[in-house]
Design an enzyme around this catalytic site. Sequence first.
Site, PDB file in Angstrom:
ATOM      1  N   LYS A  62       0.852  -1.198   0.000  1.00 24.48           N
ATOM      2  CA  LYS A  62       0.000   0.000   0.000  1.00 24.48           C
ATOM      3  C   LYS A  62       0.886   1.245   0.000  1.00 24.48           C
ATOM      4  O   LYS A  62       1.920   1.266   0.685  1.00 24.48           O
ATOM      5  CB  LYS A  62      -0.900  -0.062   1.233  1.00 24.48           C
ATOM      6  CG  LYS A  62      -1.996   0.979   1.318  1.00 24.48           C
ATOM      7  CD  LYS A  62      -2.934   0.637   2.490  1.00 24.48           C
ATOM      8  CE  LYS A  62      -4.024   1.652   2.720  1.00 24.48           C
ATOM      9  NZ  LYS A  62      -4.961   1.257   3.799  1.00 24.48           N
ATOM     10  N   SER A 137      -9.732   1.219   2.786  1.00 22.47           N
ATOM     11  CA  SER A 137      -8.880   2.048   1.959  1.00 22.47           C
ATOM     12  C   SER A 137      -7.752   1.276   1.279  1.00 22.47           C
ATOM     13  O   SER A 137      -7.063   1.839   0.423  1.00 22.47           O
ATOM     14  CB  SER A 137      -8.268   3.159   2.820  1.00 22.47           C
ATOM     15  OG  SER A 137      -7.464   2.592   3.841  1.00 22.47           O
ATOM     16  N   SER A 161     -10.115  -1.349   6.932  1.00 26.39           N
ATOM     17  CA  SER A 161      -9.560  -1.090   5.602  1.00 26.39           C
ATOM     18  C   SER A 161      -8.843  -2.234   4.903  1.00 26.39           C
ATOM     19  O   SER A 161      -8.562  -2.143   3.713  1.00 26.39           O
ATOM     20  CB  SER A 161      -8.608   0.099   5.662  1.00 26.39           C
ATOM     21  OG  SER A 161      -9.345   1.269   5.496  1.00 26.39           O
TER      22      SER A 161
HETATM   23  N1  GLN Z   1     -13.586   3.151   6.347  1.00 24.72           N
HETATM   24  C1  GLN Z   1     -13.018   3.551   7.589  1.00 24.72           C
HETATM   25  C2  GLN Z   1     -12.788   5.056   7.546  1.00 24.72           C
HETATM   26  O1  GLN Z   1     -13.348   5.656   6.711  1.00 24.72           O
HETATM   27  C3  GLN Z   1     -11.759   2.803   7.861  1.00 24.72           C
HETATM   28  C4  GLN Z   1     -10.523   3.303   7.209  1.00 24.72           C
HETATM   29  C5  GLN Z   1      -9.322   2.467   7.560  1.00 24.72           C
HETATM   30  O2  GLN Z   1      -9.434   1.398   8.167  1.00 24.72           O
HETATM   31  N2  GLN Z   1      -8.132   2.961   7.197  1.00 24.72           N
HETATM   32  O3  GLN Z   1     -12.112   5.647   8.309  1.00 24.72           O
END
Ligand code: GLN
Length: 475
Positions: A62, A137, A161
Site C-alpha cells: 500500500k 482504503s 480497511s
Molecule cells: N472506512 C473507515 C474510515 O473511513 C476505515 C478506514 C481504515 O481502516 N483505514 O475511516
Amino acid sequence: MSKIIELREKLNSEDDIKNLFNETIEKAKECNNKYNAFVTITDEYNHIDSDSFLNGIPYSLKDNFSTEGILTTGSSNLLKNYVPVFDSTVYEKLKNAGAVLIGKTVLDELAMGGTGTTGNTGIVKNPCDINRMIGGSSSGSAASVAAGVVPFSIGSDTGDSVRKPASYSGIVGFKPTYGRISRYGLFNFASSLDHVGILSKSVMDAAIVTDILKGYDSKDMTSLKDDGIKYVNEINNDITGKKLFYIKEIIDVNTDSEEVKENIRLFHELIDKIKSIGVFVEEVSFDKSLLNAIQGSYYSISCAEATSNNSNLTGLPFGERVEGKDYKEIMLRTRTDGFSELIKRRFVLGSYILKRENQEKLYLNALRVRRLIVEKMNELFNKYDGLILPSTGGIAPLFNSNSSDKLSNEYLLLESHMIIGNFGGYPSISIPYAKVNSMPVGITLTCGAMKDALTLNIANKLEELIKYDGGEYHV
Ligand code: GLN
C-alpha cells in the site's frame, strides 16, 4: 491452498525469480489499465536471496508504507512527489525475507474512507465487477491480489480497511493484534487504531506472511514482544469444541435489500454447518445503545487523531507547496488545494472535537464508549474463542451509489461492526464464504487480543469447511 507455496515450488534459481518478476510486472501493468490498482509499478528488480518461504515471491505494498527511494504518496496530491529517505520496518523485513516488491498500491487518500474512490490517481475498480467499488482504503492492494497479479499484498486497517476490500473482492484480509506488526514507517492515520494487515488468497498465506512480519521493533513504541509462536505450525490444530458467538443486534436487520437478506440467510446456513463439525456457536445479546455508538465514537477518535497526526502536511517542511505571502497563507492554500473533500471534512471534524470546550463531550465520551465496548468484548472473550459475523451487510456497491463516508445508514451495525476489532486491538480476519448476486461476501472472525494463532487456526479450518470457489479473476 497456498499460492505462495505453489509459486515457491517453481522457483529454483535466480533466473526463475527474475522471470517471475518480469511476468508479474506485465500483469501489474494490465491490472492497472483495467482496475487502476497501482500508483507505482516498480521497474527495478530488487531481490535479496534468503531461505524463507517468501524468497522470490512478488508482492505489492500500500502506498502509505515508506520505501526509501521509491515514491510514497498516500494517494494524496500533497505528497504526489514525495520520495522517502528511509524504509518502513514491514518493507525492510519483506526485503530481507527475499520477497520482491512489484508496486505500490492506490488507497483512499491518507487511508481515510472505504470506497477506493478518493485517491489522487483515480478510482480503483473491483476485478469481480468493474462497475463496482472494491472498498477501501487498501483498495489497490485488494485489487492486485483479487486480479491474480500477486499472491499477497500489505495494507493498513484502522476501522476495516484491509477486511472490507478483502470481503468485497473475494479474498482473505487479516489484521493481527495491535502492536504485533511494527508500524514504523506507516503513515499515521489514527495511532490508537492503526494496524498493519495482509491481503492474500488463503489463510495459510496470511499466516506465512504474518510469521515474517511479526515481532518487536524498538522503532515503534506500541510494538509487542514477540509471542514466539510460528502461526503456520498452529494452523491445522483441531477446533472441535471451540466456542464462537455472533451478536443478535447486529445480525437482526430490518431491511428491504434482497442482497442483505440473502447474505444473512447464507450466514445462518454457514452457522449450521460450523455447528455440524463440533464447534459451538451461540447467539449473544449486546447492549444496542453501545453498538449504535460504534460509528460515532470511531469518527470522533479517528478524526481527532488524524487531525493531529497530519498537522505536519502543510507544504512547509516537505510535500507540494502552494505559494503564499507568508507561512500561514502557504499552509492554508496548500491544505485547501491539496486535500480531497473527505479529508477536509474529517480535519474540520477533528479540529472541532479537539477544541478545549468540546473535548469532554466529544472526545473523552468517545473514549468511554470505546472502553465500555472493549470491556464487554473482553468478558465475552473469556467465555468464547471468537466472534463471527458477516463482514458487511451488502455486496460491493456500484459506483453510482452513495459514498460510504456518511454517518447514518440503514445497515449501520452490519456495515460498521469491524471497528470493534480496532477498538480492542483484536486479531480479526475476513474470509470469503459465499456469493450474493454473483459477488463475493465474507465473514469476519475476531478473537481476543494476543490470540493471533487461534484466529488463523479457526479461520483456516472454516476456510476448509466453506470450500469457497470464487473462480479466478485474471488480468
Ligand atoms: N472506512 C473507515 C474510515 O473511513 C476505515 C478506514 C481504515 O481502516 N483505514 O475511516
